[in-house]
Design an enzyme around this catalytic site. Sequence first.
Site, PDB file in Angstrom:
ATOM      1  N   ASP A 229      -7.557  -1.327   4.023  1.00 26.27           N
ATOM      2  CA  ASP A 229      -7.097  -2.419   3.171  1.00 26.27           C
ATOM      3  C   ASP A 229      -7.172  -3.775   3.861  1.00 26.27           C
ATOM      4  OD1 ASP A 229      -5.010  -1.931   4.818  1.00 26.27           O
ATOM      5  OD2 ASP A 229      -3.575  -1.426   3.253  1.00 26.27           O
TER       6      ASP A 229
ATOM      7  N   ASP B 115       0.877  -1.142   0.000  1.00 25.97           N
ATOM      8  CA  ASP B 115       0.000   0.000   0.000  1.00 25.97           C
ATOM      9  C   ASP B 115       0.935   1.218   0.000  1.00 25.97           C
ATOM     10  OD1 ASP B 115      -2.186   1.697   0.550  1.00 25.97           O
ATOM     11  OD2 ASP B 115      -1.664   1.633   2.677  1.00 25.97           O
TER      12      ASP B 115
END
Lengths: 618, 71
Positions: free
Chosen positions: A513, A322
């Site tokens: 996420d 990420d």
Amino acid sequence: MRKKLKKILKSDGIKIGLSLLLFAGGLIFGFVRFEALSLVLYAFALVIAGADVFVDAVKGILRLDPLDEKFLMSVAAIGAMIVGEWSEGCAVMIFYLVGETFEHRAVRKSRASIKALMDICPDEASVLIDGKEEIIDAEDVEIGMTVVIRPGERVAVDCTVTEGTAHVDTSSMTGEPIPVTVGAGDSLSSGFVVTDGQLFATAVRKSTESAAARVLELVTVASDNKSREESFITRFSRYYTPIVVALALVVAVVPPLFGLSTLSKSVYTALTFLVISCPCALVISVPLSFFGGIGGAASRGILFKGGNVFSKIASAETVAFDKTGTITSGRFEIQDIIPAGIGTDELLFIAASVESVSNHPVAVCIKKGAQNITAPKEAKELSGLGVTAEVEGQKCAVGNLALMRSQGATVPDEYIKENGVYVCRSREFIGTITISDSVKPEAGEAIKKLYRLGVKNTVILSGDREENVSRIAKETGIIKYYSQLSPEEKYEKLEALISESKSTLYVGDGINDAPSLARADVGIAMGNMGQDSAIEASDAVIMTDNLLKISEAMLIARKTVRIARENIVFAIGIKAFILLLGFFGLANMWLAVFADVGVAVLAVLNAMRALKFTEKYK
Amino acid sequence: MKIKFNIIGLDCPNCAAKLASQIEEAEGIDSAKINFLTEKMTVETSLDEGAAYDLILKICLAFDDDLKLEK
């Protein structure tokens, strides 16, 4: 007096010493052919060394469990005596006792050293009750109480400092060796140690819900989640003992039937088989390796959620990241202020005043950068554009180029910047402020280390604009990047990556996420030990936001898996080898005992290496 | 209900597994797991904590009278 004697006789050291002495006596008298006395001495030695084992063996029979280790050993020892191998029968018991003593000591020691690593939850805390300091059980500290922490003390509950400044050693929680300075307003996690200065702090969580207790819980439960290696060895040992015992029966009966060997010789061989058939050396060494790996990693701020995670991390080929908060620090900063026709301070003053109504990360960082601000009037936040407001009677706007256009302000080309925030006043453009979300300083080195460990592919999955993501990929040496992804697209891209490679890690901060963390072969949540959803969805948690911990986690995982496999091969190999020797009549009881307890001790010692971590790249 | 006990004094992981399967067979116990290394037992049971403790203690002592069971 009698009780005392009994207690002394029960201690393993005394038992071993005494029975060894009697055994030596038996050997000597046997050597000078004074066999009656020799036999008596052997018998005494056997009883002293084996009394407990015999008792347990009888219990095993009563439980209808004939494959009990104690029972097998008893049969082997007594059987050897019966076929005339007195010294050997006696030796089996003594060395079984010696081996067991060592094995227990090794297990106890490894338990203790892991417990010492985990000794991060204090039992007591000092709190202020009606202005007076009292020491109470950590569990009784209620939210809102004021706790007092002195130099050398460990923080008992998660809390926020209200008074005092001090250096705090966070290493047992985060693995970071450098102390942190804290003062009023900073939060402390339980498990931190105050090294100097005295702190007053308000408890924000109960001790049982505080960071240290949760880390401990996670690590304790982790050893319940079995690795492939552990399941293999448990399954193996379930079949191993019955098969070897059956083999022993065959070896005892068949050769004499065909006249290939004497009965006493083949019974002796069968008895050595019984000794070798004990599965404990196998069953203990593998879980202990993972236990050590979990404990060792935890002391460096890396939490593995189970033995099953190790081999997947160890063989990672693709690492996906990420961006915000993982590769970058997630803290926005003003990079540049470029005023057009007004002073720098004035530009910042106007921008910060307008932005003061917004909680957008960019707005917050502009506010932080300004010396003074004023409360704006008629402020309006336009999502996806920026904010408009009246400052000192003039209509101002802060936001992107589209907002400037809608306000009728033209931005000259030389003022259009990457990550620019534009400011206009009374339809006139007055300057650009560029914002950066800085790449973590260790990112480049961390990525390089992953390649050295054999990672083939690194990827950024980001919702951010292409130019930002490509710049960061270039800066850190990450091979591939995908930008402007929606959360669903992020998940789809990750799935594609997973299908292309043997093992895929996903590293994220756990904000937005969680699905990706859960989907990847190994999801690593970093820097967010407070976030339940991240901890739940991930397979491993890194307590700090330091990217170098990823390669460290891989190294620890590899070492642990290697040790576990060494132990499997070693334990099974030695046992098989001595069985083979026994089959050809070449092994004696001594070797058989070594194959059982000796191997166990060596395997336990090997497993303890998993506790220690040294950074080494091939 | 899930109840945890400390179980101290087990000789080896093999014995731990055997003891666990014996406890599992007792009435009122749905499942029992023993972690040899952490010396912890986790039981799923319909009994309350006191009754479960008494029952399990009895099984443990019959298995090996040196065992200690702690709440």
